[in-house]
Design a protein around this motif. Sequence first.
Motif, PDB file in Angstrom:
ATOM      1  N   ALA A  59      54.302  24.857 -13.174  1.00 24.28           N
ATOM      2  CA  ALA A  59      55.498  24.198 -13.400  1.00 24.28           C
ATOM      3  C   ALA A  59      55.433  22.980 -14.680  1.00 24.28           C
ATOM      4  CB  ALA A  59      56.435  23.679 -12.255  1.00 24.28           C
ATOM      5  N   ASN A  60      55.967  23.191 -15.720  1.00 23.22           N
ATOM      6  CA  ASN A  60      55.955  22.329 -16.835  1.00 23.22           C
ATOM      7  C   ASN A  60      57.128  21.635 -17.125  1.00 23.22           C
ATOM      8  OD1 ASN A  60      53.040  22.384 -17.506  1.00 23.22           O
ATOM      9  ND2 ASN A  60      53.568  24.543 -18.239  1.00 23.22           N
ATOM     10  N   GLN A  61      57.283  20.397 -17.357  1.00 25.19           N
ATOM     11  CA  GLN A  61      58.691  19.798 -17.413  1.00 25.19           C
ATOM     12  C   GLN A  61      59.198  20.278 -18.879  1.00 25.19           C
ATOM     13  OE1 GLN A  61      59.437  17.031 -19.806  1.00 25.19           O
ATOM     14  NE2 GLN A  61      61.587  16.832 -19.054  1.00 25.19           N
ATOM     15  N   GLY A  62      60.171  20.861 -19.133  1.00 26.59           N
ATOM     16  CA  GLY A  62      60.774  21.247 -20.555  1.00 26.59           C
ATOM     17  C   GLY A  62      60.384  22.565 -20.771  1.00 26.59           C
ATOM     18  N   SER A  63      59.767  23.245 -20.179  1.00 29.45           N
ATOM     19  CA  SER A  63      59.527  24.578 -20.652  1.00 29.45           C
ATOM     20  C   SER A  63      59.587  25.526 -19.325  1.00 29.45           C
ATOM     21  CB  SER A  63      58.056  24.788 -21.128  1.00 29.45           C
ATOM     22  OG  SER A  63      57.197  24.552 -20.298  1.00 29.45           O
ATOM     23  N   GLU A  64      59.661  26.924 -19.449  1.00 23.90           N
ATOM     24  CA  GLU A  64      59.372  27.765 -18.185  1.00 23.90           C
ATOM     25  C   GLU A  64      58.341  27.883 -17.579  1.00 23.90           C
ATOM     26  OE1 GLU A  64      62.860  31.388 -19.105  1.00 23.90           O
ATOM     27  OE2 GLU A  64      60.914  31.837 -18.707  1.00 23.90           O
ATOM     28  N   ALA A  65      58.270  28.144 -16.048  1.00 25.17           N
ATOM     29  CA  ALA A  65      57.038  28.024 -15.351  1.00 25.17           C
ATOM     30  C   ALA A  65      56.270  29.282 -15.918  1.00 25.17           C
ATOM     31  CB  ALA A  65      57.461  28.147 -14.092  1.00 25.17           C
ATOM     32  N   THR A  66      54.859  29.080 -15.495  1.00 26.97           N
ATOM     33  CA  THR A  66      53.903  30.244 -16.011  1.00 26.97           C
ATOM     34  C   THR A  66      53.602  30.820 -14.628  1.00 26.97           C
ATOM     35  OG1 THR A  66      52.967  29.006 -17.882  1.00 26.97           O
ATOM     36  CG2 THR A  66      51.972  30.843 -16.874  1.00 26.97           C
ATOM     37  N   TYR A  67      53.889  32.000 -14.456  1.00 25.43           N
ATOM     38  CA  TYR A  67      53.567  32.767 -12.972  1.00 25.43           C
ATOM     39  C   TYR A  67      52.201  33.448 -13.179  1.00 25.43           C
ATOM     40  CZ  TYR A  67      58.232  31.744 -11.866  1.00 25.43           C
ATOM     41  OH  TYR A  67      59.421  30.671 -11.421  1.00 25.43           O
ATOM     42  N   GLU A  68      51.667  33.543 -12.094  1.00 23.92           N
ATOM     43  CA  GLU A  68      50.279  34.232 -11.900  1.00 23.92           C
ATOM     44  C   GLU A  68      50.560  35.624 -11.644  1.00 23.92           C
ATOM     45  OE1 GLU A  68      47.524  32.753 -12.404  1.00 23.92           O
ATOM     46  OE2 GLU A  68      48.578  31.035 -12.996  1.00 23.92           O
TER      47      GLU A  68
END
Lengths: 113, 112
Positions: free
Chosen positions: B49-58
């Motif tokens: 989870a990054n602030q200001g962007s969509e999360a990156t899923y595995e």
Amino acid sequence: GENVEQHPSTLSVQEGDSAVIKCTYSDSASNYFPWYKQELGKRPQLIIDIRSNVGEKKDQRIAVTLNKTAKHFSLHITETQPEDSAVYFCARDRGSTLGRLYFGRGTQLTVWP
Amino acid sequence: SAVISQKPSRDICQRGTSLTIQCQVDSQVTMMFWYRQQPGQSLTLIATANQGSEATYESGFVIDKFPISRPNLTFSTLTVSNMSPEDSSIYLCSVGADDEQFFGPGTRLTVL
């Protein structure tokens, strides 16, 4: 690949003896290799870690060795005590982001008094 | 190190419902990570989870099932949607501090 192979899955030792847990991996891009201790019902707790530019690191009774050429690393616990009993997990990073870790399956260590 | 708290610490939910788990850190961090630990198993990364962007899923995890919010640099939520008994696990958030990775206390979820 993704896997971190961890052995043994269970380990029983007498108090005062040494315990060794080994992990192997295949991705040469990994640079960070932490070890976590998890007691029953608690969070994983970082106990020691090592980076790829170091071959060995020691902290009191705990040491970790890394052979990056052979792609394996080991946790050594000396003078074991009953409170060392827990599940131990090795892990490796994915080469890009520190927090993206692959974990081994864990080793249940039991230290008998 | 970082002080990480999670809410709730545990919950029992009915299948088909959703649960939102909160993670709070005592310092600002760029990335927060969500892991799952199924009963008696190892830890598996769900997403970053990054602030200001969509999360990156595995691989194996999708946004519709595990939507994540990251409204600021000290807080994140993970929602487990449309739950089934197979979602029964401990969910842990994780952050980096001083070049080391630490875990929150976890949320123990049981789905009936």
